[in-house]
Design an enzyme around this catalytic site. Structure first.
Site, short mmCIF file in Angstrom:
data_model
loop_
_atom_site.label_atom_id
_atom_site.label_comp_id
_atom_site.label_asym_id
_atom_site.label_seq_id
_atom_site.Cartn_x
_atom_site.Cartn_y
_atom_site.Cartn_z
N GLU A 303 -44.54 84.27 -20.42
CA GLU A 303 -43.51 84.17 -19.59
C GLU A 303 -43.87 83.92 -18.12
O GLU A 303 -43.38 84.15 -17.22
CB GLU A 303 -42.47 85.46 -19.57
CG GLU A 303 -41.80 85.64 -20.74
CD GLU A 303 -41.00 86.99 -20.96
OE1 GLU A 303 -39.88 86.97 -21.47
OE2 GLU A 303 -41.58 88.13 -20.57
C1 ACM Z 1 -43.03 89.09 -24.59
O1 ACM Z 1 -41.92 89.70 -25.11
N1 ACM Z 1 -42.70 88.59 -23.27
C2 ACM Z 1 -44.44 89.06 -25.10
#
Ligand code: ACM
Length: 503
Positions: A303
């Protein structure tokens, strides 16, 4: 005769004949560590103290090298219980199985007559605890280790840093805990592990044959780094997703230099073009290498929505090389698999869905094509922080949630990423994110029983190759563990999907 309930399902098991009766006259001989573990388990389950004896007879625990790593066998008849490990780990797992076999019989206790031959399918079987969104103290972590090891999990992944806080003291970078550890999500108190705390966790894990896999998430998820070392961090990027998350979950949008206690993701980044960032990375992973006996250091990589793809590539290549040069194996979430220059020993951790969406399967497959291999954590099956369909008011739903125990169970590791079979899969891990998970009781409730489904995916034979590897069998076997889990002090969720045994 129905087979006794063992979770995760063993590789092979046959049952029949008169059981072994446990009593105050039962003696225990053999390996001292295993004997101490078994005596404690028997005391917790039955109230009996079994005496150790020098002579074989009664219950015998022994190590006989020869079988696959971590394997064991158990042979029970009316006269004796013999647990034989191929190594110390295998014997430890044999003892965990034996603890599950002990059953009430009228006023007494028996071990049913069985012959079990068992070995893991995958070498890596993990559970992750996020101690950044809510800090969880050493005692909670030790309990999780004990409870997870009883299901033959062998890796504790600690998500030690995130936008909301930095949870590990490092002498090379003291400001991290001095300045950036004070709060958790929702304005709850923060906290951090001293170096002694971390050592205590590592040692406790080792005593249960678990490694600790520390994660320092970067280049995103780094708002807390910017509190301590503002020169290393970009200003928060307030994109639509970030603002939508603030609207949905409350709190304030992130502001540079101010602790963030909301639930948005993807707004922070380390500075990619500044050499000071790589000095920081080298300090952090260098100190962590000296503190961590296990082979893996996890650098996150998920992310990183406010880092440009070009910058992400540069960063992942450099950081994975720094970790590899320290003699450790890097682990990264699957997004990093798209980076051509990533150190080729890097292990990927897949957190897409059981049926991959977008390019998550292609990026994940790159790790299996490299030397590293893949850890599977399909979010809509084994993310332990997803809500139950009915249950406590805890957890999130973004990963196709709520997640029933049946859905946590009903997936096959070799069927997730096209072209990746057992040879490319290092193992399975169940992550517990803690935006809503505040207490030790919350950890137990969210993890148990679903963690047992992940343990079975990691340890047991593939779906379709064993009559035990079905949801119908699993729910009965897990239900039979209720009294043992209660004796162990596990505050599991009494899901209505499971026929819980009562004694
Ligand atoms: C995640 O759930 N951002 C690894």
């Amino acid at each position: 005769m129905p087979l006794p309930a063992v979770v995760p399902a063993p590789a092979s098991m046959a049952a029949g004949g008169a059981p072994f009766r446990l009593s105050d006259a039962t003696t225990l001989s053999g390996d001292a560590d295993a004997a101490a573990g078994l005596a404690a388990a028997v005391r917790a389950r039955t109230g009996h103290d079994i005496a150790t004896a020098d002579e074989p007879g009664g219950v015998e625990l022994r190590i006989t090298p020869g079988g696959p790593p971590e394997s064991y066998r158990i042979d029970v008849d009316e006269a004796s219980v013999i647990v034989t490990g191929a190594d110390a780990v295998g014997l430890f797992y044999g003892v965990q199985t034996l603890a599950q076999l002990i059953a009430r019989d009228g006023d007494g206790w028996v071990v049913p007559a069985v012959a079990i031959l068992d070995a893991p399918r995958f070498p890596y079987r993990g559970v992750m605890l996020d101690v950044a969104r809510h800090f969880h103290g050493v005692d909670t972590v030790k309990s999780l280790i004990d409870h997870a090891a009883s299901l033959k999990l062998n890796a504790l992944h600690l998500h030690l840093t995130d936008d909301q806080g930095w949870r590990l003291q490092l002498h090379s970078r003291p400001e991290l805990t001095a300045v950036a550890s004070g709060t958790s999500v929702g304005g709850d108190p923060g906290g951090f592990y001293t170096k002694d705390d971390y050592r205590a966790i590592v040692e406790h894990a080792a005593s249960r044959h678990m490694i600790v896999v520390p994660e320092i998430d970067m280049p995103g998820h780094t708002h807390a780094v910017g509190l301590a070392y503002p020169q290393l961090a970009e200003d928060p990027v307030l994109g639509d997703d970030t603002l939508a998350a603030v609207r949905e979950h409350g709190g304030e949008p992130p502001v540079a230099g101010v602790p963030f206690d909301g639930m948005a993701v993807g707004f922070s980044s380390l500075k990619i073009d500044d050499e000071a960032t790589y000095d920081f990375v080298a300090d952090v992973f260098g100190e962590l290498t000296a503190m961590t006996p296990g082979p893996y250091l996890h650098f996150g990589g998920d992310e990183s929505l406010s880092t440009s793809p070009e910058d992400f590539d540069v960063f992942v290549a450099r950081v994975s090389a720094i970790i590899a040069d320290l003699g450790k194996t890097p682990i990264a979430w699957h997004e990093a698999g798209a980076v051509k220059g990533i150190a080729d020993t890097t292990v990927g951790q897949y957190w897409g869905y059981v049926v991959p969406q977008g390019d998550s399967d292609a990026t994940a497959k790159a790790f299996a094509d490299n030397a590293g291999g893949l850890i599977l954590s399909p979010a809509d099956a084994v993310y332990l922080d997803m809500k139950y369909p009915s249950g406590p008011d805890l957890g999130l739903v973004w990963a196709n949630g709520p997640t029933s125990v049946e859905r946590a169970y009903s997936w096959e590791p070799a069927d997730v990423i096209p072209g990746v079979d057992d040879t490319g899969i290092l193992g399975v891990e169940a992550p517990l994110w803690t935006e809503t998970v505040r207490t030790a009781a919350d950890v137990d409730t969210m993890a148990f029983p679903r963690i047992a489904a992940a343990a079975e995916a990691g340890w047991s034979p593939a779906t379709g190759t064993s009559s035990l590897r079905t949801w119908a069998s699993f729910r009965e076997r897990v239900g039979a563990l209720g009294p043992l889990w209660t004796a162990m002090g596990i505050g599991f969720h009494r899901s209505e999907e499971i026929p819980w045994a009562v004694e």
